[in-house]
Design a protein around this motif. Structure first.
Motif, PDB file in Angstrom:
ATOM      1  N   THR A 182     -63.354  12.323   1.086  1.00 49.55           N
ATOM      2  CA  THR A 182     -64.056  12.111   2.348  1.00 49.55           C
ATOM      3  C   THR A 182     -63.288  11.074   3.150  1.00 49.55           C
ATOM      4  O   THR A 182     -62.925  10.022   2.625  1.00 49.55           O
ATOM      5  CB  THR A 182     -65.501  11.622   2.085  1.00 49.55           C
ATOM      6  N   GLU A 183     -63.011  11.393   4.410  1.00 49.54           N
ATOM      7  CA  GLU A 183     -62.248  10.505   5.283  1.00 49.54           C
ATOM      8  C   GLU A 183     -62.962  10.339   6.615  1.00 49.54           C
ATOM      9  O   GLU A 183     -63.353  11.320   7.240  1.00 49.54           O
ATOM     10  CB  GLU A 183     -60.863  11.100   5.575  1.00 49.54           C
ATOM     11  N   LYS A 184     -63.110   9.107   7.042  1.00 49.43           N
ATOM     12  CA  LYS A 184     -63.616   8.820   8.383  1.00 49.43           C
ATOM     13  C   LYS A 184     -62.404   8.509   9.251  1.00 49.43           C
ATOM     14  O   LYS A 184     -61.575   7.680   8.889  1.00 49.43           O
ATOM     15  CB  LYS A 184     -64.588   7.653   8.369  1.00 49.43           C
ATOM     16  N   ILE A 185     -62.298   9.184  10.383  1.00 49.96           N
ATOM     17  CA  ILE A 185     -61.161   9.002  11.279  1.00 49.96           C
ATOM     18  C   ILE A 185     -61.416   7.776  12.152  1.00 49.96           C
ATOM     19  O   ILE A 185     -62.311   7.772  12.994  1.00 49.96           O
ATOM     20  CB  ILE A 185     -60.940  10.253  12.159  1.00 49.96           C
ATOM     21  N   VAL A 203     -58.743  14.680  17.272  1.00 47.20           N
ATOM     22  CA  VAL A 203     -57.832  14.206  16.235  1.00 47.20           C
ATOM     23  C   VAL A 203     -56.713  15.247  16.142  1.00 47.20           C
ATOM     24  O   VAL A 203     -56.986  16.444  16.048  1.00 47.20           O
ATOM     25  CB  VAL A 203     -58.557  14.074  14.876  1.00 47.20           C
ATOM     26  N   PRO A 204     -55.439  14.825  16.185  1.00 48.43           N
ATOM     27  CA  PRO A 204     -54.336  15.787  16.081  1.00 48.43           C
ATOM     28  C   PRO A 204     -54.407  16.584  14.769  1.00 48.43           C
ATOM     29  O   PRO A 204     -54.673  16.033  13.708  1.00 48.43           O
ATOM     30  CB  PRO A 204     -53.085  14.899  16.102  1.00 48.43           C
ATOM     31  N   ILE A 205     -54.148  17.862  14.890  1.00 43.89           N
ATOM     32  CA  ILE A 205     -54.182  18.774  13.735  1.00 43.89           C
ATOM     33  C   ILE A 205     -53.243  18.291  12.632  1.00 43.89           C
ATOM     34  O   ILE A 205     -53.592  18.302  11.458  1.00 43.89           O
ATOM     35  CB  ILE A 205     -53.791  20.206  14.180  1.00 43.89           C
ATOM     36  N   ILE A 206     -52.061  17.860  13.009  1.00 46.45           N
ATOM     37  CA  ILE A 206     -51.081  17.464  11.995  1.00 46.45           C
ATOM     38  C   ILE A 206     -51.551  16.222  11.242  1.00 46.45           C
ATOM     39  O   ILE A 206     -51.207  16.023  10.082  1.00 46.45           O
ATOM     40  CB  ILE A 206     -49.675  17.289  12.611  1.00 46.45           C
ATOM     41  N   MET A 207     -52.362  15.395  11.874  1.00 40.91           N
ATOM     42  CA  MET A 207     -52.923  14.231  11.183  1.00 40.91           C
ATOM     43  C   MET A 207     -53.918  14.683  10.107  1.00 40.91           C
ATOM     44  O   MET A 207     -53.925  14.159   8.999  1.00 40.91           O
ATOM     45  CB  MET A 207     -53.608  13.309  12.188  1.00 40.91           C
ATOM     46  N   LEU A 208     -54.735  15.680  10.436  1.00 39.11           N
ATOM     47  CA  LEU A 208     -55.665  16.244   9.446  1.00 39.11           C
ATOM     48  C   LEU A 208     -54.885  16.874   8.297  1.00 39.11           C
ATOM     49  O   LEU A 208     -55.227  16.713   7.130  1.00 39.11           O
ATOM     50  CB  LEU A 208     -56.581  17.277  10.094  1.00 39.11           C
ATOM     51  N   ASN A 209     -53.825  17.566   8.655  1.00 39.46           N
ATOM     52  CA  ASN A 209     -52.968  18.186   7.649  1.00 39.46           C
ATOM     53  C   ASN A 209     -52.369  17.121   6.732  1.00 39.46           C
ATOM     54  O   ASN A 209     -52.249  17.321   5.525  1.00 39.46           O
ATOM     55  CB  ASN A 209     -51.871  18.985   8.352  1.00 39.46           C
ATOM     56  N   GLY A 210     -52.007  15.983   7.310  1.00 34.39           N
ATOM     57  CA  GLY A 210     -51.447  14.880   6.526  1.00 34.39           C
ATOM     58  C   GLY A 210     -52.433  14.334   5.507  1.00 34.39           C
ATOM     59  O   GLY A 210     -52.055  13.959   4.398  1.00 34.39           O
ATOM     60  N   ILE A 211     -53.712  14.282   5.870  1.00 32.39           N
ATOM     61  CA  ILE A 211     -54.739  13.821   4.927  1.00 32.39           C
ATOM     62  C   ILE A 211     -54.803  14.773   3.735  1.00 32.39           C
ATOM     63  O   ILE A 211     -54.881  14.346   2.577  1.00 32.39           O
ATOM     64  CB  ILE A 211     -56.109  13.702   5.629  1.00 32.39           C
ATOM     65  N   ILE A 212     -54.725  16.068   4.017  1.00 38.14           N
ATOM     66  CA  ILE A 212     -54.780  17.080   2.953  1.00 38.14           C
ATOM     67  C   ILE A 212     -53.537  16.997   2.062  1.00 38.14           C
ATOM     68  O   ILE A 212     -53.643  16.961   0.831  1.00 38.14           O
ATOM     69  CB  ILE A 212     -54.930  18.492   3.554  1.00 38.14           C
ATOM     70  N   THR A 228     -66.366  11.984  10.399  1.00 40.96           N
ATOM     71  CA  THR A 228     -66.051  11.980   8.975  1.00 40.96           C
ATOM     72  C   THR A 228     -65.839  13.416   8.540  1.00 40.96           C
ATOM     73  O   THR A 228     -66.630  14.295   8.888  1.00 40.96           O
ATOM     74  CB  THR A 228     -67.202  11.342   8.170  1.00 40.96           C
ATOM     75  N   ILE A 229     -64.758  13.639   7.801  1.00 40.75           N
ATOM     76  CA  ILE A 229     -64.510  14.974   7.260  1.00 40.75           C
ATOM     77  C   ILE A 229     -64.518  14.914   5.745  1.00 40.75           C
ATOM     78  O   ILE A 229     -64.125  13.930   5.138  1.00 40.75           O
ATOM     79  CB  ILE A 229     -63.196  15.596   7.772  1.00 40.75           C
ATOM     80  N   GLU A 230     -65.024  15.982   5.168  1.00 39.35           N
ATOM     81  CA  GLU A 230     -65.046  16.145   3.718  1.00 39.35           C
ATOM     82  C   GLU A 230     -64.127  17.307   3.386  1.00 39.35           C
ATOM     83  O   GLU A 230     -64.308  18.417   3.891  1.00 39.35           O
ATOM     84  CB  GLU A 230     -66.463  16.437   3.251  1.00 39.35           C
ATOM     85  N   ILE A 231     -63.132  17.036   2.558  1.00 41.88           N
ATOM     86  CA  ILE A 231     -62.141  18.045   2.192  1.00 41.88           C
ATOM     87  C   ILE A 231     -62.350  18.424   0.734  1.00 41.88           C
ATOM     88  O   ILE A 231     -62.411  17.566  -0.139  1.00 41.88           O
ATOM     89  CB  ILE A 231     -60.715  17.509   2.405  1.00 41.88           C
TER      90      ILE A 231
END
Length: 144
Positions: free
Chosen positions: A24-27, A62-71, A102-105
């Motif tokens: 779980t990440e809060k941006i 939030v930039p897509i590539i930033m979300l991709n980086g979290i993954i 906040t996203i949950e992956i």
């Protein structure tokens, strides 16, 4: 040779279909500023509230590539872990993620190819109110 105290991730024989990992990440502003500074990305849709309000999104994304980086970071750190390498990604971004959300992956091993030392990891991500935002498959070489 590994640094002292450094552990290697799971090798192909230690992974089973159904293995899962959740993060779980809060941006936060600090994360966005680090990303945007590092990439020199000044897209007004990411940083300018007055611009974003005039778009269909109504607020900065939030930039897509930033979300991709979290993954991909979760893959490198946890599943399969240190020593792994991503071969291929096929992710679909279903909904935008906004600043401060906040996203949950969730990641789950879907397929294992021992001959090629390759693991398919199914990825889903949700934001508040269980809204799906990312879905797809990442093919990963676990550490040797």
């Amino acid at each position: 040779m590994l640094r002292k105290g450094m552990k290697i991730g799971k090798k192909i024989d230690e992974i089973i279909v159904g293995d899962r990992f959740q993060i779980t990440e809060k941006i936060e502003d600090k994360d966005l500023l680090l990303y945007l500074g590092l990439t020199n990305d000044s897209n007004p849709l990411y940083v300018q509230h007055d611009y974003a309000v005039e778009t269909p999104y109504k607020k900065p994304l939030v930039p897509i590539i930033m979300l991709n980086g979290i993954i991909t970071s979760a893959i490198s750190k946890h599943m399969p872990g240190p020593g792994s390498h991503i071969r291929e990604q096929n992710l679909v971004y279903l909904e935008p993620v906004y600043h401060y959300e906040t996203i949950e992956i969730l990641m789950e091993v879907q397929q294992i190819n021992k001959l090629e030392n390759l693991v398919d990891i199914y990825v889903t991500a949700y934001k508040e109110k269980n809204t799906p935002v990312i879905e797809g498959i990442i093919k990963v070489y676990p550490p040797y």
